[in-house]
Design a protein around this motif. Structure first.
Motif, PDB file in Angstrom:
ATOM      1  N   ILE A 207       7.446  12.282 -40.096  1.00  0.00           N
ATOM      2  CA  ILE A 207       7.322  12.722 -41.482  1.00  0.00           C
ATOM      3  C   ILE A 207       5.992  12.224 -42.033  1.00  0.00           C
ATOM      4  CG2 ILE A 207       8.296  12.577 -43.801  1.00  0.00           C
ATOM      5  CD1 ILE A 207      11.035  12.148 -42.477  1.00  0.00           C
ATOM      6  N   LYS A 208       5.211  13.166 -42.590  1.00  0.00           N
ATOM      7  CA  LYS A 208       3.919  12.829 -43.183  1.00  0.00           C
ATOM      8  C   LYS A 208       3.850  13.429 -44.581  1.00  0.00           C
ATOM      9  CE  LYS A 208       1.567  12.861 -38.700  1.00  0.00           C
ATOM     10  NZ  LYS A 208       0.485  13.477 -37.868  1.00  0.00           N
ATOM     11  N   GLY A 209       4.185  12.618 -45.574  1.00  0.00           N
ATOM     12  CA  GLY A 209       4.180  13.096 -46.951  1.00  0.00           C
ATOM     13  C   GLY A 209       5.237  14.148 -47.177  1.00  0.00           C
ATOM     14  N   ASN A 210       4.790  15.351 -47.590  1.00  0.00           N
ATOM     15  CA  ASN A 210       5.718  16.452 -47.850  1.00  0.00           C
ATOM     16  C   ASN A 210       5.914  17.366 -46.643  1.00  0.00           C
ATOM     17  OD1 ASN A 210       6.134  15.684 -50.558  1.00  0.00           O
ATOM     18  ND2 ASN A 210       4.247  16.745 -51.190  1.00  0.00           N
ATOM     19  N   THR A 211       5.334  16.981 -45.523  1.00  0.00           N
ATOM     20  CA  THR A 211       5.468  17.795 -44.316  1.00  0.00           C
ATOM     21  C   THR A 211       6.107  16.985 -43.202  1.00  0.00           C
ATOM     22  OG1 THR A 211       3.275  17.190 -43.476  1.00  0.00           O
ATOM     23  CG2 THR A 211       3.409  19.131 -44.902  1.00  0.00           C
ATOM     24  N   ILE A 212       6.630  17.702 -42.228  1.00  0.00           N
ATOM     25  CA  ILE A 212       7.212  17.066 -41.048  1.00  0.00           C
ATOM     26  C   ILE A 212       6.643  17.756 -39.810  1.00  0.00           C
ATOM     27  CG2 ILE A 212       9.249  18.563 -41.266  1.00  0.00           C
ATOM     28  CD1 ILE A 212      10.841  16.363 -39.827  1.00  0.00           C
ATOM     29  N   GLU A 213       6.071  16.978 -38.920  1.00  0.00           N
ATOM     30  CA  GLU A 213       5.517  17.511 -37.680  1.00  0.00           C
ATOM     31  C   GLU A 213       6.545  17.344 -36.575  1.00  0.00           C
ATOM     32  OE1 GLU A 213       1.871  16.753 -34.483  1.00  0.00           O
ATOM     33  OE2 GLU A 213       1.863  15.723 -36.417  1.00  0.00           O
ATOM     34  N   ILE A 214       6.981  18.476 -36.023  1.00  0.00           N
ATOM     35  CA  ILE A 214       8.023  18.464 -34.998  1.00  0.00           C
ATOM     36  C   ILE A 214       7.436  18.932 -33.673  1.00  0.00           C
ATOM     37  CG2 ILE A 214      10.290  19.323 -34.302  1.00  0.00           C
ATOM     38  CD1 ILE A 214      10.960  19.774 -37.205  1.00  0.00           C
TER      39      ILE A 214
END
Length: 674
Positions: free
Chosen positions: A334-341
């Motif tokens: 989770i990076k701020g308001n985004t999620i890297e999957i």
């Protein structure tokens, strides 16, 4: 089945057109090499592969069984049959069949006669090269054999042999030529050319086969140039100068593609062109359906000995998108308001994407749980847990059947999970396809939609571009968006003099970093040139300017460079003169040195010749000291080219050869060399 050799010719021709239209301008030179070689081999292998009956477009011939009646004929009927005359039409048809058979045999003999001729020519070339390689002076440089040749023959390589005349080049140029040819040898380019020559033996009648060999050779030169510029010891400008020196018009070279002038301009432009974006690799995948279509249209259907069960087939056709299956493991940050999957389906298959947290249901924190990501194409179910901002678990994608139906109504065929997976990851909505159709793009397929949506080619952008180019093609919107081409840029280009510039020209100009200011400078610096000059302010001549503008940019020919020549009296230089002078480093200072020595109004072509031979006013003074007062510059160039230097003349005079004409010493030098 159509004759094998014609079928192979048809495949090769189609592949060449595909390559010319979509791939030849891409800078993926290694990939283009393998595409060219693969298509060349497929042209001869594909016709031999039978296809399943259900995939073939060819109908299996049905054998009609004729039943012969065994009822006895009476004598009257027998007599009537014996008296029936032979029909004239049957005789004529028989004659036509015989004539056709004779013609076919003649064509077959002609074909094999051509094969024999070209095969002998191929063998003779190979024998001559091998004879030259092992019958003359050789310098062994590791695994490379440097074969010293004489005369004005272009450098080239064959196998591990490099053929070069060391007396014709300066030390830096000589070393760069050797490095260039060593790259050819290390990457085994001789094999590519030998295969292409073998194809020509059997496809000698096919003009596309000759073009195929040329395309393969050009790509090998692009590939080698690219490898050269990656060397720490090679500077781009210096290397381009070396190429131009080798291909200088004062040296009529043999017909080798390595250094011929017609290819040189393309090589310089390609060396300075912008690297292709990885997103354009989708073009290469169109080769597969092209080959499948050919096989289904022309290949002989094969009888099926066994049929796959539809359930087994659906299991084996598990949805895979770029190596990503519809189920597997996930890792997320989770990076701020985004999620890297990161999606991982097996050891080698990984794919990462960023999503907005607002799209995802509540995440399971510090305990096992489930969360989902729902889009129009389907739903992704995640199982696992998060510890802080990091999580992991398993995933499974479930497609949305109604989405497939809605897309089918828009003529977008999404029959399998792999297509739906792509549309899910990019988040392509039905409304997006409807928007494209509303803007006039009725004939659209899934492979066109993917890059458009991935690059966010939205309605506002399309409307903006269409104001400048109303009939813009859908395929041009992808490079337009990726290069950042907007309506303002197009209008600037047109205002600079390009009233009817095509999308292809806009892409080329933008990729080279050519803006309206550069074009304006280009035109204003040349507006006083003569009518024979390639640069013109007339719109009718704009098409002729395109390549020259790109060449000017790649060689850094600017207004200051052109004005520097005007300052020394050269107001009517053509584009080709300017390109050659910049490439050979003919400067205003170089011209001034001759003017100060008393040589006025030297023609541009003579300046290029002088510079190519490194002739200076000091050298001319040395000739004058020897008594040659009324020197012609062409004589000086010839003397320097043949090696009739002042020191040579002094040595000849010491031996009693005292001539008043410089031409006599040039001839004497030629005789001495022979």
């Amino acid at each position: 089945m159509i004759p094998y050799i014609l079928y192979a010719a048809l495949i090769l021709s189609a592949c060449l057109m595909f390559y010319k239209l979509l791939l030849q301008k891409e800078t993926f030179f290694h990939l283009n090499r393998y595409v060219l070689l693969s298509c060349m081999l497929l042209a001869f292998v594909l016709p031999l592969i039978p296809v399943p009956q259900q995939l073939s477009f060819r109908k299996i011939p049905v054998k009609n069984h004729i039943t012969i009646s065994k009822a006895p004929l009476n004598k009257t009927e027998t007599a009537v049959i014996k008296e029936l005359p032979v029909q004239p039409t049957l005789v004529e048809e028989t004659k036509q069949l015989i004539n056709a058979d004779v013609l076919l045999k003649c064509l077959v003999y002609l074909y094999w006669f051509g094969v024999v001729v070209f095969a002998l020519n191929f063998l003779m070339q190979a024998v001559i090269l091998l004879f030259r390689a092992y019958s003359t002076t050789v310098i062994q440089d590791g695994k490379f054999r440097i074969v010293e040749i004489t005369g004005d023959k272009a450098p080239c390589s064959f196998g591990n042999n490099i053929f070069i005349n060391p007396e014709k080049y300066e030390w830096e140029t000589y070393n760069q030529i050797l490095l260039h040819e060593k790259i050819h040898i290390e990457q085994k380019h001789t094999i590519d050319l030998l295969l292409a020559e073998m194809v020509l033996v059997f496809q000698w009648f096919n003009p596309f086969a000759w073009q195929w060999r040329k395309a393969l050779e050009i790509n090998l030169e692009f590939l080698t140039d690219d490898q050269m510029l990656q060397q720490d010891t090679v500077e781009k400008e210096s290397y381009q100068f070396s190429l131009l020196k080798v291909a200088a018009p004062q040296f009529p070279l043999s017909l080798t593609t390595n250094y011929n002038q017609s290819l040189l301009k393309k090589r310089i432009i390609m060396m300075n062109s912008k690297k292709s974006n990885v997103h354009t690799t989708w073009k290469y995948f169109f080769l597969v359906p092209l080959m499948v279509i050919f096989a289904c249209l022309f290949n002989q259907p094969a009888a099926q000995s066994q049929t796959l069960n539809s359930k087994e087939e659906s299991k084996e056709d598990a949805g895979i998108q770029n190596g990503m299956k519809t189920d597997g493991n996930w890792f997320a940050v989770i990076k701020g308001n985004t999620i890297e999957i990161t999606f991982k389906s097996d050891e080698n298959d990984n794919s990462s994407s960023n999503f907005q947290l607002s799209e995802i249901s509540s995440l399971p924190r510090d305990k096992q749980g489930e969360f989902t990501l729902t889009r129009e194409a389907g739903t992704m179910l995640f199982k696992g847990k998060f510890e802080g901002d990091k999580g992991m678990g398993t995933y499974k994608f479930t497609p949305n059947a109604s989405y497939s139906t809605a897309m089918a109504k828009e003529s977008i065929d999404l029959k399998n999970d792999e297509d739906l997976m792509v549309f899910f990851m990019i988040n392509i909505k039905v409304s997006y396809v409807q928007m494209l159709k509303k803007n006039g793009y009725d004939k659209i397929d899934k492979d066109q939609v993917i890059p458009l949506a991935a690059l966010d080619v939205n309605e506002a952008y399309i409307a903006s571009i269409k104001k400048a180019i109303p009939d813009i093609d859908l395929d041009d919107l992808v490079p337009f968006r990726s290069l950042g081409i907007d309506k303002a840029f197009i209008e600037e280009i047109r205002n600079s003099g390009y009233k009817d510039v095509s999308p292809g020209n806009i892409i080329a100009l933008k990729s080279q970093g050519i803006d309206a200011k550069y074009i304006t400078d280009f035109r204003s610096s040349s507006k006083n040139n003569s009518d024979e000059n390639n640069v013109s302010n007339n719109n009718d001549d704009n098409d002729d300017d395109d390549d020259d503008i790109i060449a000017f940019k790649s060689l850094n020919i600017d207004k200051a460079f052109i004005d520097s020549f005007k300052a020394v009296g050269y107001n009517n230089l053509s584009n080709s003169d300017l390109i050659a002078m910049k490439s050979l480093d003919v400067t205003a200072e170089y011209i001034k040195s001759f003017q100060n020595a008393g040589f006025k109004n030297i023609q541009a072509e003579n300046l290029i010749a002088l510079k190519s031979q490194n002739v200076t006013p000091e050298l001319i003074k040395e000739y004058k000291k020897l008594g040659f007062d009324n020197l012609d510059l062409e004589e000086v160039v010839g003397a320097k080219a043949t090696g009739a230097t002042p020191s040579f003349i002094k040595s000849m005079r010491a031996k009693g050869h005292d001539f008043k004409s410089l031409d006599r010493y040039i001839a004497l030098k030629a005789l001495a060399d022979n």
